[in-house]
Design an enzyme around this catalytic site. Structure first.
Site, PDB file in Angstrom:
ATOM      1  N   SER A 106       0.854  -1.187   0.000  1.00  0.00           N
ATOM      2  CA  SER A 106       0.000   0.000   0.000  1.00  0.00           C
ATOM      3  C   SER A 106       0.881   1.224   0.000  1.00  0.00           C
ATOM      4  O   SER A 106       2.046   1.173   0.408  1.00  0.00           O
ATOM      5  CB  SER A 106      -0.862   0.008   1.268  1.00  0.00           C
ATOM      6  OG  SER A 106      -1.502   1.268   1.418  1.00  0.00           O
ATOM      7  N   TYR A 148      -1.869  -1.259  10.547  1.00  0.00           N
ATOM      8  CA  TYR A 148      -2.058  -1.578   9.125  1.00  0.00           C
ATOM      9  C   TYR A 148      -0.862  -1.106   8.302  1.00  0.00           C
ATOM     10  O   TYR A 148      -0.296  -1.865   7.513  1.00  0.00           O
ATOM     11  CB  TYR A 148      -3.348  -0.923   8.625  1.00  0.00           C
ATOM     12  CG  TYR A 148      -3.565  -1.038   7.136  1.00  0.00           C
ATOM     13  CD1 TYR A 148      -4.041  -2.220   6.572  1.00  0.00           C
ATOM     14  CD2 TYR A 148      -3.293   0.032   6.281  1.00  0.00           C
ATOM     15  CE1 TYR A 148      -4.242  -2.324   5.203  1.00  0.00           C
ATOM     16  CE2 TYR A 148      -3.499  -0.060   4.916  1.00  0.00           C
ATOM     17  CZ  TYR A 148      -3.971  -1.241   4.380  1.00  0.00           C
ATOM     18  OH  TYR A 148      -4.171  -1.354   3.025  1.00  0.00           O
TER      19      TYR A 148
HETATM   20  P1  NAD Z   1     -11.706  -5.690   0.101  1.00  0.00           P
HETATM   21  O1  NAD Z   1     -12.308  -5.575   1.436  1.00  0.00           O
HETATM   22  O2  NAD Z   1     -12.612  -5.749  -1.052  1.00  0.00           O
HETATM   23  O3  NAD Z   1     -10.724  -6.934   0.047  1.00  0.00           O
HETATM   24  C1  NAD Z   1     -10.023  -7.400   1.177  1.00  0.00           C
HETATM   25  C2  NAD Z   1     -10.272  -8.886   1.301  1.00  0.00           C
HETATM   26  O4  NAD Z   1      -9.399  -9.407   2.289  1.00  0.00           O
HETATM   27  C3  NAD Z   1     -11.672  -9.247   1.745  1.00  0.00           C
HETATM   28  O5  NAD Z   1     -12.571  -9.342   0.667  1.00  0.00           O
HETATM   29  C4  NAD Z   1     -11.435 -10.595   2.416  1.00  0.00           C
HETATM   30  O6  NAD Z   1     -11.760 -11.651   1.539  1.00  0.00           O
HETATM   31  C5  NAD Z   1      -9.951 -10.633   2.684  1.00  0.00           C
HETATM   32  N1  NAD Z   1      -9.692 -10.895   4.088  1.00  0.00           N
HETATM   33  C6  NAD Z   1      -9.707 -10.021   5.124  1.00  0.00           C
HETATM   34  N2  NAD Z   1      -9.479 -10.685   6.273  1.00  0.00           N
HETATM   35  C7  NAD Z   1      -9.331 -11.995   5.952  1.00  0.00           C
HETATM   36  C8  NAD Z   1      -9.101 -13.183   6.714  1.00  0.00           C
HETATM   37  N3  NAD Z   1      -8.972 -13.160   8.050  1.00  0.00           N
HETATM   38  N4  NAD Z   1      -9.023 -14.355   6.042  1.00  0.00           N
HETATM   39  C9  NAD Z   1      -9.174 -14.407   4.706  1.00  0.00           C
HETATM   40  N5  NAD Z   1      -9.389 -13.323   3.933  1.00  0.00           N
HETATM   41  C10 NAD Z   1      -9.474 -12.130   4.568  1.00  0.00           C
HETATM   42  O7  NAD Z   1     -10.727  -4.431  -0.030  1.00  0.00           O
HETATM   43  P2  NAD Z   1      -9.556  -4.081  -1.080  1.00  0.00           P
HETATM   44  O8  NAD Z   1      -9.317  -2.636  -0.931  1.00  0.00           O
HETATM   45  O9  NAD Z   1      -9.821  -4.649  -2.411  1.00  0.00           O
HETATM   46  O10 NAD Z   1      -8.296  -4.792  -0.420  1.00  0.00           O
HETATM   47  C11 NAD Z   1      -7.425  -5.604  -1.155  1.00  0.00           C
HETATM   48  C12 NAD Z   1      -5.983  -5.316  -0.752  1.00  0.00           C
HETATM   49  O11 NAD Z   1      -5.622  -4.022  -1.214  1.00  0.00           O
HETATM   50  C13 NAD Z   1      -5.715  -5.335   0.753  1.00  0.00           C
HETATM   51  O12 NAD Z   1      -4.498  -6.013   0.994  1.00  0.00           O
HETATM   52  C14 NAD Z   1      -5.567  -3.876   1.078  1.00  0.00           C
HETATM   53  O13 NAD Z   1      -4.739  -3.681   2.190  1.00  0.00           O
HETATM   54  C15 NAD Z   1      -4.922  -3.367  -0.200  1.00  0.00           C
HETATM   55  N6  NAD Z   1      -5.022  -1.913  -0.387  1.00  0.00           N
HETATM   56  C16 NAD Z   1      -6.237  -1.327  -0.555  1.00  0.00           C
HETATM   57  C17 NAD Z   1      -6.287   0.041  -0.719  1.00  0.00           C
HETATM   58  C18 NAD Z   1      -7.606   0.749  -0.895  1.00  0.00           C
HETATM   59  O14 NAD Z   1      -7.623   1.993  -0.859  1.00  0.00           O
HETATM   60  N7  NAD Z   1      -8.702   0.049  -1.094  1.00  0.00           N
HETATM   61  C19 NAD Z   1      -5.124   0.813  -0.731  1.00  0.00           C
HETATM   62  C20 NAD Z   1      -3.913   0.164  -0.560  1.00  0.00           C
HETATM   63  C21 NAD Z   1      -3.861  -1.199  -0.389  1.00  0.00           C
END
Ligand code: NAD
Ligand code: MG
Length: 301
Positions: free
Chosen positions: A192, A205
């Site tokens: 991230s 985080y």
């Molecule tokens: P999202 O909530 O759609 O996806 C995150 C997923 O993580 C969930 O759908 C879930 O299936 C999984 N997860 C969480 N806890 C879990 C557990 N205990 N066991 C199994 N699976 C688990 O959100 P997203 O934004 O698509 O996140 C995807 C990745 O992108 C993450 O690693 C997040 O940190 C990273 N990210 C997101 C952003 C943003 O702004 N959305 C920015 C930087 C990084």
């Protein structure tokens, strides 16, 4: 939502997608994407595959929603069969993605479970290998993010849970997958912007994302001699259910992404998927230990 014709259409990136400016909304963690307002774009109507991952067998975590779901759809349209990992309570979101993968004519193997369960990584890999007939692409997208405004209120339990999913869960998965990976295989992880610019209300985080970035670079050095390439995608603000399910202050949502990113808007998950396709395909054969930032211009070290 207006969206480009496909990911190749040349448009002004600032207006390629609208600035979402979501109204305040909350859901219990991990949240359902289907209940978001507006629902994010996973590229359902726009992602056009050109065979870049023909015949690949991919395991994707967090594949039910957001970035992982957009990756699953893109991978399937590029010719990959996909095993999808997600939490059991996210089944309805996962069903939508499974339908998209199957509509692309590819195999979808749903394997719900909790990455905090010590045995799940092994059963996840075993089932993926069995049903896909092997494994050559591991994509770790699952992640946990909890907003906590006061440093004193950040508990041991929360800190441990965040690292358990984001860092230890990732390592357990890599370790379980390694016996099946071979020269030409790839591992792509998800860090991230927070790895470089930690927000004060997401200390655990942000630290976990710094750890993922570092761990992935270390793994890339350990595995390159086996012909396995490890790389990282580092998203910037992306409109996903991570935000309204306790990831950020709900009151800040109307401004989400627009003040933070020089692009003036948050990304849609569909805009992240091509980075993962590139890193999993042989086009990136000389790219190792790299962090590909997809963050709308938030300059990194
Ligand atoms: P999202 O909530 O759609 O996806 C995150 C997923 O993580 C969930 O759908 C879930 O299936 C999984 N997860 C969480 N806890 C879990 C557990 N205990 N066991 C199994 N699976 C688990 O959100 P997203 O934004 O698509 O996140 C995807 C990745 O992108 C993450 O690693 C997040 O940190 C990273 N990210 C997101 C952003 C943003 O702004 N959305 C920015 C930087 C990084
Ligand atoms: Mg989800």
């Amino acid at each position: 939502m207006n969206a480009p014709r496909d990911q190749y259409e040349a448009t002004n990136p600032r207006t390629r997608y609208p600035n979402v400016r979501p109204e305040p909304q909350t859901q219990a963690e991990p949240g359902l994407q289907s209940e978001m307002r507006p629902v994010p774009d996973l590229g359902e109507a726009t992602y056009r595959g050109t065979g870049r991952l023909d015949g690949r067998k991919a395991l994707i975590t967090g594949a039910d929603s957001g970035i992982g779901a957009a990756v699953a759809i893109a991978f399937a349209r590029e010719g990959a069969d996909v095993a999808l990992a997600y939490l059991p309570e996210e089944q309805s979101d996962a069903d939508h993605v499974i339908e998209q993968v199957r509509a692309a004519g590819r195999t979808a193997v749903p394997i719900p479970g909790d990455l905090r369960d010590r045995g799940y990584a092994q059963t996840l890999v075993d089932q993926a290998v069995e049903e896909l007939g092997g494994l050559d692409t591991l994509v770790s997208v699952a992640g946990k993010q909890r907003w906590q405004p006061n440093v004193e209120d950040l508990t041991d339990e929360q800190f441990e849970a965040t690292f358990d999913v984001n860092v230890f869960g990732l390592f357990r998965l890599v370790r379980a997958a390694l016996p099946h990976l071979h020269p030409g295989s790839t591992i792509t992880t998800t860090a991230s912007m927070e790895a470089y610019q930690p927000a004060p209300d997401r200390l655990d985080y942000a630290a976990s994302k710094g750890a993922i970035n570092n761990l992935s670079k270390g793994l890339s050095q350990a595995l390159v001699e086996r012909g396995i390439r490890v790389n990282v995608v580092a998203p910037g603000p992306t409109w996903t259910v991570l935000q309204p399910s306790g990831g950020v202050d709900p009151e800040s949502l109307p401004d989400f992404g627009s003040s933070e990113s020089p692009m003036g808007r948050a990304a849609q998950p569909a805009e992240l998927a091509p980075a993962y396709v590139f890193l999993a395909s042989q086009e990136s054969s000389y790219v190792v230990g790299e962090t590909l930032n997809v963050n709308g211009g938030m300059v990194t070290p």
